[in-house]
Design a protein around this motif. Structure first.
Motif, mmCIF file in Angstrom:
data_model
loop_
_atom_site.group_PDB
_atom_site.id
_atom_site.type_symbol
_atom_site.label_atom_id
_atom_site.label_comp_id
_atom_site.label_asym_id
_atom_site.label_seq_id
_atom_site.Cartn_x
_atom_site.Cartn_y
_atom_site.Cartn_z
ATOM 1 N N ALA A 4 0.717 -1.082 0.090
ATOM 2 C CA ALA A 4 0.030 0.083 -0.121
ATOM 3 C C ALA A 4 0.832 1.320 -0.041
ATOM 4 O O ALA A 4 0.493 2.217 -0.693
ATOM 5 N N ALA A 5 1.870 1.363 0.787
ATOM 6 C CA ALA A 5 2.959 2.487 0.817
ATOM 7 C C ALA A 5 3.427 2.716 -0.526
ATOM 8 O O ALA A 5 3.597 3.752 -0.936
ATOM 9 N N ILE A 6 3.832 1.573 -1.356
ATOM 10 C CA ILE A 6 4.415 1.836 -2.525
ATOM 11 C C ILE A 6 3.611 2.179 -3.445
ATOM 12 O O ILE A 6 3.899 2.987 -4.334
ATOM 13 N N GLY A 7 2.189 1.673 -3.497
ATOM 14 C CA GLY A 7 1.233 2.152 -4.264
ATOM 15 C C GLY A 7 1.072 3.746 -4.059
ATOM 16 O O GLY A 7 0.798 4.526 -5.126
ATOM 17 N N LEU A 8 1.183 4.172 -2.684
ATOM 18 C CA LEU A 8 0.906 5.632 -2.462
ATOM 19 C C LEU A 8 1.899 6.451 -3.062
ATOM 20 O O LEU A 8 1.618 7.309 -3.694
#
Length: 62
Positions: A4-8
């Motif tokens: 999720a953080a990478i996608g953000l």
């Protein structure tokens, strides 16, 4: 780092590129990000590309 953080971060990079650089900068960041993903997966998992595609219908090998 979570997915999720990478996608953000990827979404924020694309947003900044689109806002400040226009459509072509957005596309450039998108293409280079996809190329980085492919290279990263290759370095992490090895050169077996067959696993990326998933099983085909009618593929009887297991």
């Amino acid at each position: 780092m979570s997915t999720a953080a990478i996608g953000l971060f990827a979404g924020m990079a694309l947003g900044f590129a689109g806002y400040f650089g226009g459509f072509w900068a957005f596309l450039l960041v998108l293409v280079l990000g996809a190329a980085g993903l492919v290279v990263g997966r290759f370095l992490e998992d090895g050169p077996d590309v067959r696993e990326w595609r998933g099983p085909r219908s009618g593929d009887r090998r297991r």
